[in-house]
Write a protein that holds these residues in place. Sequence first.
Motif, short mmCIF file in Angstrom:
data_model
loop_
_atom_site.label_atom_id
_atom_site.label_comp_id
_atom_site.label_asym_id
_atom_site.label_seq_id
_atom_site.Cartn_x
_atom_site.Cartn_y
_atom_site.Cartn_z
N PHE A 571 0.77 -1.12 -0.05
CA PHE A 571 -0.05 0.17 0.06
C PHE A 571 0.71 1.48 -0.03
N TRP A 572 1.91 1.17 0.47
CA TRP A 572 2.77 2.15 0.49
C TRP A 572 4.40 2.27 0.01
N GLY A 573 4.74 1.11 -0.27
CA GLY A 573 5.94 0.95 -0.92
C GLY A 573 7.21 1.50 -0.23
N ASP A 574 8.13 2.29 -0.59
CA ASP A 574 9.03 3.01 0.17
C ASP A 574 8.72 4.07 1.24
N LYS A 575 7.59 4.44 1.20
CA LYS A 575 7.20 5.40 2.35
C LYS A 575 6.92 4.76 3.68
N TYR A 576 6.70 3.32 3.52
CA TYR A 576 6.15 2.88 4.86
C TYR A 576 7.01 3.05 6.11
N ASP A 577 8.12 2.75 6.01
CA ASP A 577 9.07 3.08 7.24
C ASP A 577 9.04 4.51 7.84
N LYS A 578 8.99 5.43 6.85
CA LYS A 578 8.83 6.76 7.35
C LYS A 578 7.23 7.02 7.99
N LEU A 579 6.20 6.22 7.48
CA LEU A 579 4.82 6.50 7.97
C LEU A 579 4.76 5.67 9.29
N VAL A 580 5.39 4.66 9.52
CA VAL A 580 5.56 4.08 11.01
C VAL A 580 6.10 4.86 11.80
N GLU A 581 7.23 5.22 11.41
CA GLU A 581 7.78 6.25 12.31
C GLU A 581 7.04 7.38 12.77
N LEU A 582 6.21 7.98 11.80
CA LEU A 582 5.22 9.19 11.96
C LEU A 582 4.00 8.86 13.16
N LYS A 583 3.69 7.61 12.67
CA LYS A 583 2.67 7.10 13.39
C LYS A 583 2.98 6.90 15.03
N ARG A 584 4.07 6.56 15.33
CA ARG A 584 4.71 6.15 16.66
C ARG A 584 4.63 7.68 17.21
N LYS A 585 5.04 8.61 16.52
CA LYS A 585 5.30 10.20 17.10
C LYS A 585 3.99 10.74 17.20
#
Length: 624
Positions: A571-585
């Motif tokens: 669903f997010w490809g190479d954006k996913y790791d950054k999105l997970v980090e922002l979700k936790r923040k």
Amino acid sequence: MESKLRSTLMASILWTTATAAPPASGPIKYTDLLNSTIPNAPTNLTNLFLPGLAPSELIQSSACKVYPEDANWPSDSAWEALNKVTDNRLLTRPSPQASVCYDGPLYDPEKCAELTATWSSSYSHYIDPVEMMSPVAQGMTCMPPNVFDSHNCTRGGFPAYVINATEPKHVQLGVNFARNTGVRLVVKNTGHDFLGKSGGKDALSIWTHHFKSIEYIEEYTDESLKWSGPAFKSGVGVQAFEIYKFAHEKGHSVVGGEGETVGVMGGYIQGGGHSPLTSLYGTGADQVLSFDVITAAGDFITANSTSYTDIFWAMRGGGGSTFGVATSVTVKAFPDHPTTASRFSFTSEKIGNETFWAGVRSYVDSFIPNADAGTYSYFTLIPNVWTGIFTFNMSPFFAPNKTLEETKALLQPWFTELGNLGITFDPNITHFDNYYDAWRSSFPLEVVSKVNATTSSRMFPRANFETADKREELYQNLRQSSENNRVQVHFNIKAVDPLNTDNAVNSAWRENILFAQQAVRWPVNGTAEEILRIRQEFQTGDMQRWRDISPGAGAYLAEADRLEPNFGQAFWGDKYDKLVELKRKLDPYDVFFATTSVGSERWKVHSVDGLPNENGKLCRVDAE
């Protein structure tokens, strides 16, 4: 009956859109509000509505969200207080629509018959505070018997309480209450999502459907986003048929969904959103200039290119019900333009299957030039297992900003091939002098999903069409799916953003040429074990074939299967790791959750029947 229902609802809703005032803004004065609405309330009650508080240690360590049978489920006085502070807009256990079909205080056979007749129409569902258009994801616990006999009516995956929000403060108070009590929170706009993200057993739901204001901004400038021009600021409850009509009256168009009842400013735009205008202007998320948002801490903020930039980046493509609750969105407006559309079909009945498939194969050769020309085609491949007949429906080939002659020139190479094969059809090419009339005349009304099917999707990139061998490989896989009795829905479209916007939209959209869907079906009365087996085999079989020929590509998060493997990459490809980090923040306590959303792998719905639906408790995976 459906026509009458649609006309009545549209008249009512368009009046609301035209007259609704912009939502109230500014911070809530919590002390004044609580003192005036629940005077002399004990501190432990008023604390439930305060922003920014971390949940108690008990809530943070709880294995699951809080449910009615739990000792710390909010008291009746707490729910009554929530109702008071939200201006008496709390709905308590709103009944599923099909309650009128079963024994009980709401039983009404005449209303049941009326409901059954319009059940498949989206117009009969989006106006309801709890109904979802994916009954399979709800758990199918209260359906009209003539559609699916659920034998009785239980709430299943429906929420227990709904805030019918009309102002940002209603959303803030609901978010605070859910965070501070540990009750599961869900957000519903229209309920269109294929995966049922707007539902949740015994949850508190925030219903954003009635944020209906629309404001035209003649000149909006944002140098960071490279935009200087007109814009619309719309409440998140505004639907496609409303914003398109309003924009048309101002001489403009906006990027939104092809489905007329989709809430384009809600989950659609936050999840990316493909559009009949995407081949010209990019995805829906690429159009966003600003969000008004309630955060997980209960703050009401404006997120744009210079303020709260993290949440602004994430909410443009990172998915709804994840980083905050939007109440309004400001999007780019484009000049209105003439549009040409073509609708037609042909079948294998008289010409035979080989000739039929040769016609489909010849169309694949046109995918790159048609998408590069800025067009959007919506076509289906329908197998009939009983007759062996295949049907191709073009509904429509949509050419915005194209003359009749330009559209004919684009279609002629394929039409010539069809003629050479002896395939006859009526192309029905029609020119409109504006986008709104073309859209309104061309697309079918979206329907409520079937009770024995689910859809999965894949974005096939340009690489799948650049050589004759790759086009042949893709065609053979599409044919194989049809011969395996998979109904297919396709969109020949590209989604390259002309301004190269940096946002959370799946990178796979930028290479997409064919957004493809196929559906798996199972016996209507199949057992849970049988249904799960069929769905899993679909993922490891037909869907895996599609993945194998498009390595590194992805799927569209709003039109997908809850069983999509490795959904973060898909669903997010190479954006996913950054999105997970922002979700936790941005949401460290997971106030917001939706199945297959960013960070959702930390939680699991334990459904009653073991199927992927919302009929069960939401619990932490690490607590299992």
